[in-house]
Design a protein around this motif. Structure first.
Motif, PDB file in Angstrom:
ATOM      1  N   MET A   1      17.376  13.322  -7.763  1.00 21.80           N
ATOM      2  CA  MET A   1      17.150  13.859  -6.276  1.00 21.80           C
ATOM      3  C   MET A   1      18.330  14.146  -5.449  1.00 21.80           C
ATOM      4  SD  MET A   1      14.572  12.020  -3.387  1.00 21.80           S
ATOM      5  CE  MET A   1      14.497  12.735  -1.771  1.00 21.80           C
ATOM      6  N   TYR A   2      19.301  13.169  -5.701  1.00 20.96           N
ATOM      7  CA  TYR A   2      20.669  13.097  -4.647  1.00 20.96           C
ATOM      8  C   TYR A   2      21.532  14.381  -5.009  1.00 20.96           C
ATOM      9  CZ  TYR A   2      24.775  11.591  -2.450  1.00 20.96           C
ATOM     10  OH  TYR A   2      25.951  11.687  -1.841  1.00 20.96           O
ATOM     11  N   ASN A   3      21.414  14.825  -6.294  1.00 17.59           N
ATOM     12  CA  ASN A   3      22.163  16.110  -6.820  1.00 17.59           C
ATOM     13  C   ASN A   3      21.544  17.239  -6.127  1.00 17.59           C
ATOM     14  OD1 ASN A   3      23.441  14.373  -8.498  1.00 17.59           O
ATOM     15  ND2 ASN A   3      22.295  14.631 -10.190  1.00 17.59           N
ATOM     16  N   HIS A   4      20.343  17.308  -5.628  1.00 19.74           N
ATOM     17  CA  HIS A   4      19.547  18.529  -5.092  1.00 19.74           C
ATOM     18  C   HIS A   4      19.966  18.620  -3.603  1.00 19.74           C
ATOM     19  CE1 HIS A   4      17.828  19.350  -8.979  1.00 19.74           C
ATOM     20  NE2 HIS A   4      17.541  18.305  -8.864  1.00 19.74           N
ATOM     21  N   ILE A   5      20.654  17.515  -3.103  1.00 21.68           N
ATOM     22  CA  ILE A   5      20.852  17.565  -1.563  1.00 21.68           C
ATOM     23  C   ILE A   5      22.120  18.313  -1.357  1.00 21.68           C
ATOM     24  CG2 ILE A   5      21.481  16.095   0.452  1.00 21.68           C
ATOM     25  CD1 ILE A   5      19.788  13.868  -0.862  1.00 21.68           C
ATOM     26  N   PRO A   6      22.242  19.032  -0.509  1.00 18.20           N
ATOM     27  CA  PRO A   6      23.377  19.849   0.151  1.00 18.20           C
ATOM     28  C   PRO A   6      24.545  18.805   0.238  1.00 18.20           C
ATOM     29  CG  PRO A   6      21.481  20.833   1.182  1.00 18.20           C
ATOM     30  CD  PRO A   6      21.188  19.528   0.659  1.00 18.20           C
ATOM     31  N   MET A   7      25.750  19.517   0.033  1.00 17.31           N
ATOM     32  CA  MET A   7      26.967  18.787   0.219  1.00 17.31           C
ATOM     33  C   MET A   7      27.050  18.272   1.675  1.00 17.31           C
ATOM     34  SD  MET A   7      29.532  17.235  -1.029  1.00 17.31           S
ATOM     35  CE  MET A   7      29.533  18.208  -2.605  1.00 17.31           C
ATOM     36  N   THR A   8      26.725  19.066   2.617  1.00 23.59           N
ATOM     37  CA  THR A   8      26.795  18.596   3.998  1.00 23.59           C
ATOM     38  C   THR A   8      26.016  17.430   4.473  1.00 23.59           C
ATOM     39  OG1 THR A   8      27.207  20.861   4.874  1.00 23.59           O
ATOM     40  CG2 THR A   8      26.580  19.346   6.421  1.00 23.59           C
ATOM     41  N   TRP A   9      24.934  17.395   3.884  1.00 23.30           N
ATOM     42  CA  TRP A   9      24.025  16.371   3.981  1.00 23.30           C
ATOM     43  C   TRP A   9      24.253  15.026   3.222  1.00 23.30           C
ATOM     44  CZ3 TRP A   9      20.698  15.824   7.842  1.00 23.30           C
ATOM     45  CH2 TRP A   9      20.261  16.912   8.505  1.00 23.30           C
ATOM     46  N   LYS A  10      24.938  15.393   2.152  1.00 22.53           N
ATOM     47  CA  LYS A  10      25.323  14.041   1.392  1.00 22.53           C
ATOM     48  C   LYS A  10      26.476  13.354   2.457  1.00 22.53           C
ATOM     49  CE  LYS A  10      24.660  15.908  -3.212  1.00 22.53           C
ATOM     50  NZ  LYS A  10      25.300  16.040  -4.608  1.00 22.53           N
ATOM     51  N   ILE A  11      27.286  14.183   2.928  1.00 24.10           N
ATOM     52  CA  ILE A  11      28.302  13.533   4.007  1.00 24.10           C
ATOM     53  C   ILE A  11      27.606  13.053   4.964  1.00 24.10           C
ATOM     54  CG2 ILE A  11      30.311  13.952   5.238  1.00 24.10           C
ATOM     55  CD1 ILE A  11      30.917  14.211   2.488  1.00 24.10           C
ATOM     56  N   TYR A  12      26.689  13.610   5.587  1.00 32.10           N
ATOM     57  CA  TYR A  12      26.156  12.979   6.787  1.00 32.10           C
ATOM     58  C   TYR A  12      25.377  11.563   6.281  1.00 32.10           C
ATOM     59  CZ  TYR A  12      26.530  17.302   9.387  1.00 32.10           C
ATOM     60  OH  TYR A  12      27.118  18.379  10.152  1.00 32.10           O
ATOM     61  N   LEU A  13      24.957  11.570   5.020  1.00 33.40           N
ATOM     62  CA  LEU A  13      24.274  10.336   4.671  1.00 33.40           C
ATOM     63  C   LEU A  13      25.355   9.294   4.480  1.00 33.40           C
ATOM     64  CD1 LEU A  13      21.590  11.623   1.985  1.00 33.40           C
ATOM     65  CD2 LEU A  13      21.289  10.795   4.257  1.00 33.40           C
ATOM     66  N   LEU A  14      26.166   9.711   3.896  1.00 34.98           N
ATOM     67  CA  LEU A  14      27.543   8.717   3.688  1.00 34.98           C
ATOM     68  C   LEU A  14      27.757   8.276   4.964  1.00 34.98           C
ATOM     69  CD1 LEU A  14      29.155  10.160   0.740  1.00 34.98           C
ATOM     70  CD2 LEU A  14      27.714   8.131   0.648  1.00 34.98           C
ATOM     71  N   LEU A  15      28.191   9.152   6.145  1.00 29.71           N
ATOM     72  CA  LEU A  15      28.534   8.466   7.463  1.00 29.71           C
ATOM     73  C   LEU A  15      27.442   7.575   8.033  1.00 29.71           C
ATOM     74  CD1 LEU A  15      30.183  12.063   8.650  1.00 29.71           C
ATOM     75  CD2 LEU A  15      31.436   9.849   7.769  1.00 29.71           C
ATOM     76  N   ILE A  16      26.349   7.952   8.014  1.00 27.73           N
ATOM     77  CA  ILE A  16      25.175   6.886   8.329  1.00 27.73           C
ATOM     78  C   ILE A  16      25.119   5.889   7.769  1.00 27.73           C
ATOM     79  CG2 ILE A  16      22.600   6.878   8.794  1.00 27.73           C
ATOM     80  CD1 ILE A  16      22.341   9.794   9.050  1.00 27.73           C
ATOM     81  N   LEU A  17      25.313   5.746   6.501  1.00 25.85           N
ATOM     82  CA  LEU A  17      25.430   4.466   5.795  1.00 25.85           C
ATOM     83  C   LEU A  17      26.618   3.563   6.187  1.00 25.85           C
ATOM     84  CD1 LEU A  17      24.617   2.719   3.506  1.00 25.85           C
ATOM     85  CD2 LEU A  17      25.833   4.020   2.060  1.00 25.85           C
ATOM     86  N   LEU A  18      27.736   4.052   6.500  1.00 25.59           N
ATOM     87  CA  LEU A  18      28.970   3.611   7.116  1.00 25.59           C
ATOM     88  C   LEU A  18      28.662   3.210   8.373  1.00 25.59           C
ATOM     89  CD1 LEU A  18      32.139   2.815   6.746  1.00 25.59           C
ATOM     90  CD2 LEU A  18      32.513   5.148   7.925  1.00 25.59           C
ATOM     91  N   GLY A  19      28.029   3.749   9.296  1.00 28.78           N
ATOM     92  CA  GLY A  19      27.601   3.381  10.497  1.00 28.78           C
ATOM     93  C   GLY A  19      26.732   2.074  10.742  1.00 28.78           C
ATOM     94  N   VAL A  20      25.731   2.196   9.673  1.00 23.09           N
ATOM     95  CA  VAL A  20      24.714   0.906   9.484  1.00 23.09           C
ATOM     96  C   VAL A  20      25.464  -0.005   8.689  1.00 23.09           C
ATOM     97  CG1 VAL A  20      22.711   0.185   8.077  1.00 23.09           C
ATOM     98  CG2 VAL A  20      22.865   2.573   8.877  1.00 23.09           C
ATOM     99  N   VAL A  21      26.355  -0.099   7.967  1.00 22.09           N
ATOM    100  CA  VAL A  21      27.279  -1.120   7.656  1.00 22.09           C
ATOM    101  C   VAL A  21      28.009  -1.790   8.682  1.00 22.09           C
ATOM    102  CG1 VAL A  21      29.139  -1.900   6.010  1.00 22.09           C
ATOM    103  CG2 VAL A  21      27.229  -0.231   5.345  1.00 22.09           C
ATOM    104  N   SER A  22      28.654  -0.933   9.632  1.00 20.47           N
ATOM    105  CA  SER A  22      29.388  -1.479  10.719  1.00 20.47           C
ATOM    106  C   SER A  22      28.597  -1.904  11.853  1.00 20.47           C
ATOM    107  CB  SER A  22      30.296  -0.233  11.259  1.00 20.47           C
ATOM    108  OG  SER A  22      31.018   0.465  10.253  1.00 20.47           O
ATOM    109  N   LEU A  23      27.558  -1.506  11.883  1.00 23.04           N
ATOM    110  CA  LEU A  23      26.622  -2.205  12.886  1.00 23.04           C
ATOM    111  C   LEU A  23      26.094  -3.588  12.391  1.00 23.04           C
ATOM    112  CD1 LEU A  23      24.791  -1.939  15.512  1.00 23.04           C
ATOM    113  CD2 LEU A  23      23.063  -0.755  14.188  1.00 23.04           C
ATOM    114  N   ALA A  24      25.699  -3.488  11.273  1.00 25.22           N
ATOM    115  CA  ALA A  24      25.349  -4.976  10.543  1.00 25.22           C
ATOM    116  C   ALA A  24      26.557  -6.079  10.585  1.00 25.22           C
ATOM    117  CB  ALA A  24      24.905  -4.675   9.159  1.00 25.22           C
ATOM    118  N   GLY A  25      27.699  -5.389  10.436  1.00 22.26           N
ATOM    119  CA  GLY A  25      28.632  -6.415  10.419  1.00 22.26           C
ATOM    120  C   GLY A  25      28.765  -7.011  12.097  1.00 22.26           C
TER     121      GLY A  25
END
Length: 254
Positions: A1-25
């Motif tokens: 499923m992840y392979n079918h996501i456009p590259m732009t959205w993949k970058i967005y998801l990774l940035l959101i994940l980074l924000g969540v990790v920083s917020l959790a810390g």
């Protein structure tokens, strides 16, 4: 499923994940430091007040000993009455100050109840005869017997209780310092672990982003190019039967 996501959205998801990790810390650090602050406040508020109240109660028990001696040494009934009232006053102060210690630091409430119970037992058993003789009719025989009982039974019992209370105060003080060292270690761990965890999570997310981008580029280069079919443009005037050549109108000169 992840392979079918456009590259732009993949970058967005990774940035959101980074924000969540920083917020959790940040939330972890905030919660930990608030816990340290709250515990420090309780540590500086409860135990010191309890120690002070127990020390004052201990002083009341020592003054109670002095009041009994005063009643024994009295030569008039008025002096005996003064000694008796002093004993009652110091007894009330003793119980009140132990109650203050239990209120200031509820963790020692059971110990304070035990001290009150032991104090009442001593006055009702070890010091009962001494108090009766010292506040009764004044005779040389009664005074001598009261003094003997006071020196051999009553005073040692009250001083043993005082020593127990001093030892208990020392125990509270040691526990307070141990808790302070524990809180210092917790604050130090939080100040070091939180930035380290956020930095590690950031590196992991960045590595995942680089991997996703490289994988997308490699996949796009490796995909075969679909051939394009060219179709001849049909002539605007489709060929038909050839026309006969027109006869020349030239004639030789005459």
């Amino acid at each position: 499923m992840y392979n079918h996501i456009p590259m732009t959205w993949k970058i967005y998801l990774l940035l959101i994940l980074l924000g969540v990790v920083s917020l959790a810390g940040a939330l972890f650090a905030s919660y930990s430091m608030k816990d340290v602050d709250r515990t420090y406040a309780d540590l500086l508020e409860g135990p010191p007040r309890a120690i002070l109240s127990i020390s004052r109660a201990n002083r009341s028990s020592i003054e109670e000993i002095a009041a009994i001696y005063k009643a024994i040494a009295a030569t008039t009934q008025d002096e005996v009455e003064l000694g008796r009232k002093a004993q009652e006053r110091h007894y009330g102060n003793f119980n009140e100050r132990l109650n203050n210690a239990a209120t200031a630091y509820p963790a020692v409430a059971d110990a304070m109840a035990g001290f009150r119970k032991e104090h009442d037992r001593i006055l009702g058993a070890d010091c009962r005869e001494t108090v009766r003789l010292s506040t009764g009719p004044k005779t040389a025989e009664n005074d001598a017997l009261a003094l003997q009982q006071m020196v051999s039974v009553c005073e040692p019992a009250l001083r043993r209780l005082a020593d127990q209370m001093v030892a208990f105060n020392s125990k509270i003080d040691e526990g307070m310092h141990a808790k302070g060292r524990e809180l210092t270690a917790q604050a130090d761990f939080t100040s070091k672990a939180t930035p380290a965890a956020i930095a590690l999570a950031t590196l992991v997310v960045l590595a995942a982003a680089v991997f996703a981008v490289r994988r997308g580029i490699v996949a796009s280069r490796a995909s075969p190019t679909r051939p394009t079919c060219w179709r001849s443009t049909p002539p605007s005037n489709p060929p038909g039967p050839a026309r006969p050549a027109r006869a020349s109108r030239w004639s030789p000169p005459r």
